[in-house]
Design a protein around this motif. Structure first.
Motif: not given
Length: 208
Positions: A117-138
């Motif tokens: 499975l996984w620990g953290c996610s970029s949420w790159d299947w959700k409708p959101m800004a790419d910057e927010a995806r990267v921030a979530r992983v960071h």
């Protein structure tokens, strides 16, 4: 550890590969056999670039919708086809949606695969800004993390209806995540490579 699901897919996979190459990074790609059949040359590019191939499924249907015997058969068939296509051993499987029960987990193991499975996610299947995806992983990544990303988006070709594909530049998201890795002194490696220097964390995580 960076992991990618739902590919290969034109417009996504090659951008991810380019980003990984820029950082001399490697990842594990959890491949849908339905996509490998559609885009065999793109699958070959992933292999040629030195990344690890793992199984996501024959298609993207939840394994929990099948009997344990069917899950074992489907997992074994998917593993065999990917190994035949790539000439590489396939060790890992990630059940679509992360959906598994004790019975399907055991069936995957009996097919010679280890569920991941996984620990953290970029949420790159959700409708959101790419910057927010990267921030979530960071915000959540640390040494040994398994990060969930996607180089494709499952749809009717994969026997599912997940709605419209998100607007996402998968290459830019990958670059942002890799920059975050570098800032923390981390390197992106495959699951197999990571386990040569560390031990897997095993948890009971089941959901339908």
């Amino acid at each position: 550890m960076l992991t990618y699901d739902d590919g290969p897919e034109p417009g996504g996979t090659e951008r991810v590969l380019a980003a990984l190459a820029t950082h001399d990074a490697r990842a594990t790609f959890f491949v849908l056999v339905s996509r490998a059949r559609l885009y065999p040359s793109l699958l070959g590019e992933v292999v040629a670039a030195g990344h690890e191939i793992a199984l996501h499924g024959l298609d993207h249907r939840r394994l929990t919708s099948f009997s344990a015997a069917e899950v074992r058969q489907r997992s074994a068939a998917g593993r065999a086809e990917l190994e035949d296509r790539t000439g590489r051993p396939v060790r890992w499987i990630r059940p679509p949606y992360g959906a598994q029960t004790p019975a399907t987990w055991m069936a995957m193991r009996r097919a010679g695969l280890t569920p991941v499975l996984w620990g953290c996610s970029s949420w790159d299947w959700k409708p959101m800004a790419d910057e927010a995806r990267v921030a979530r992983v960071h915000e959540t990544v640390h040494a040994g993390s398994i990060v969930l990303c996607h180089d494709g988006f499952a749809d009717a070709r994969d026997s599912v209806a997940n709605g419209p594909a998100p607007t996402v530049d998968r290459g830019q998201v990958a670059l942002g995540i890799l920059d975050a890795y570098r800032e923390r002194g981390l390197a992106a490696r495959t699951l197999g490579e990571a386990l040569t220097h560390g031990s897997a964390i095993r948890e009971a995580r089941f959901r339908r």
